[in-house]
Design an enzyme around this catalytic site. Structure first.
Site, PDB file in Angstrom:
ATOM      1  N   LYS A 153     117.389  58.218 -64.167  1.00  0.00           N
ATOM      2  CA  LYS A 153     116.267  59.146 -63.965  1.00  0.00           C
ATOM      3  C   LYS A 153     115.044  58.498 -64.603  1.00  0.00           C
ATOM      4  CE  LYS A 153     115.444  64.135 -64.278  1.00  0.00           C
ATOM      5  NZ  LYS A 153     114.975  64.370 -62.927  1.00  0.00           N
TER       6      LYS A 153
HETATM    7  N1  PMP Z   1     118.066  64.467 -57.450  1.00  0.00           N
HETATM    8  C1  PMP Z   1     116.867  64.196 -57.983  1.00  0.00           C
HETATM    9  C2  PMP Z   1     116.038  63.143 -57.344  1.00  0.00           C
HETATM   10  C3  PMP Z   1     116.411  64.879 -59.116  1.00  0.00           C
HETATM   11  O1  PMP Z   1     115.222  64.601 -59.639  1.00  0.00           O
HETATM   12  C4  PMP Z   1     117.223  65.882 -59.676  1.00  0.00           C
HETATM   13  C5  PMP Z   1     116.746  66.637 -60.884  1.00  0.00           C
HETATM   14  N2  PMP Z   1     117.069  65.961 -62.064  1.00  0.00           N
HETATM   15  C6  PMP Z   1     118.469  66.133 -59.102  1.00  0.00           C
HETATM   16  C7  PMP Z   1     118.863  65.405 -57.980  1.00  0.00           C
HETATM   17  C8  PMP Z   1     119.410  67.152 -59.692  1.00  0.00           C
HETATM   18  O2  PMP Z   1     119.877  66.685 -60.919  1.00  0.00           O
HETATM   19  P1  PMP Z   1     120.365  67.667 -62.067  1.00  0.00           P
HETATM   20  O3  PMP Z   1     121.319  68.602 -61.435  1.00  0.00           O
HETATM   21  O4  PMP Z   1     120.983  66.793 -63.062  1.00  0.00           O
HETATM   22  O5  PMP Z   1     119.148  68.391 -62.560  1.00  0.00           O
END
Ligand code: PMP
Length: 295
Positions: A153
């Site tokens: 991320k």
């Molecule tokens: N895909 C992307 C591109 C994101 O930015 C997020 C948010 N973090 C998610 C999926 C979902 O991830 P999470 O469930 O860990 O928040």
């Protein structure tokens, strides 16, 4: 909206007022998008304010840094403690927590010498509210995994997400659904995607998407509730014949999709598997038993 004159944030070992915090305008993160972050939620549960999947999020933050070569030394447990202190100092219980690992001044394209941690929190409603979403298939692809670390991320990756969401809004949609470099369904700009077909949930396999912590929670709920689930490559043509679909993410939680490219799903949301997952997720974050979630 994100802070007031009284808001406290954590910056490099100290809790200080957000209005007194400074950063380096020569930061490599600001110039080149080389930083890592997380999006985490805390909920007021029956057992007090609880950060949902705190360890998983901070582990992913450390992994994101490791994958791109940002030296980041904090222990997971230390990060969890900082997050709880932050909530406390700001009198927050239902909140969104944003840790950001950012780099010091460095104008060349090599890993940084200095790395900093900022953590802040604010009250944030569900990213898309409670409405059913109208999505469009984006003209922007998700990045090629041979170009970027898709499991990380990383701040710079979100240029792709901002382009896709902006395009969707200009076209009159709530958000985008993005395909991968091979034309398979990947994810939304900030959330993962699931579709329902003939009583089975399908979600894109890992490789071209962020491995969402909410996505993993949905997989666990499916296992517990014995909802059949397949992780695989999903062709874009399959969207039209799906019965229902939803997005999931920390900010969005479980968000039902009304239509994609103006083609509505046939099944009512209230009758879909998504609504069962939504209720199961709500029980998990609030630390309630979900034995009463009836399929
Ligand atoms: N895909 C992307 C591109 C994101 O930015 C997020 C948010 N973090 C998610 C999926 C979902 O991830 P999470 O469930 O860990 O928040």
């Amino acid at each position: 909206m994100y802070y007031t004159k009284d808001t406290i944030l954590f910056l490099n070992g100290k809790f200080i007022k957000a209005v007194d915090a400074h950063t380096d305008l020569y930061s490599q993160t600001l110039h080149y998008g080389f930083g890592a972050f997380e999006g985490i939620r805390a909920y007021q549960t029956m057992n007090g304010a609880k950060i949902f999947k705190a360890h998983d999020h901070f582990e992913r933050l450390k992994k994101s840094c490791a994958l791109v070569g940002i030296p980041f030394q904090y222990e997971t447990e230390e990060l969890v403690q900082i997050a709880y202190q932050l909530l406390n100092k700001n009198n927050l219980s239902d909140a969104y927590i944003r840790p950001l690992v950012y780099c010091g001044s460095n104008m060349i394209l090599t890993p940084p010498q200095e790395v900093y941690l900022m953590m802040c929190a604010w009250e944030w409603d569900k990213y898309h509210g409670d409405k059913m979403l109208k999505l469009c298939v984006s003209s922007y692809q998700r990045p090629n995994p041979n170009s970027l670390k898709m499991e990380a991320k990383v701040t710079g990756h979100y240029v792709n997400s901002i382009l896709a969401t902006s395009e969707a809004k200009v076209r009159g949609y709530d958000d985008a659904l993005m395909l991968d470099m091979n034309g398979y369904v990947a994810e939304a700009p900030g959330a993962n995607f699931f579709l329902e077909k003939d009583g089975v949930l399908h979600t894109p396999a890992l490789g071209h998407i962020l491995p969402g912590i909410t996505r993993q929670t949905v997989l666990n709920i499916c296992r517990e509730l014995e909802i059949p689930l397949v992780e695989r490559n999903i062709k874009v043509e399959e969207l039209e014949s799906a019965d229902s679909a939803f997005l999931c993410g920390t900010a969005a939680e479980i968000a039902g999709i009304e239509s994609i490219d103006a083609k509505p799903f046939q099944k009512e949301w209230r009758d879909s598997l998504g609504v069962t997952i939504q209720e199961g997720y709500r029980c998990q974050v609030l630390e309630k038993s979900f034995s009463y979630v009836i399929i």
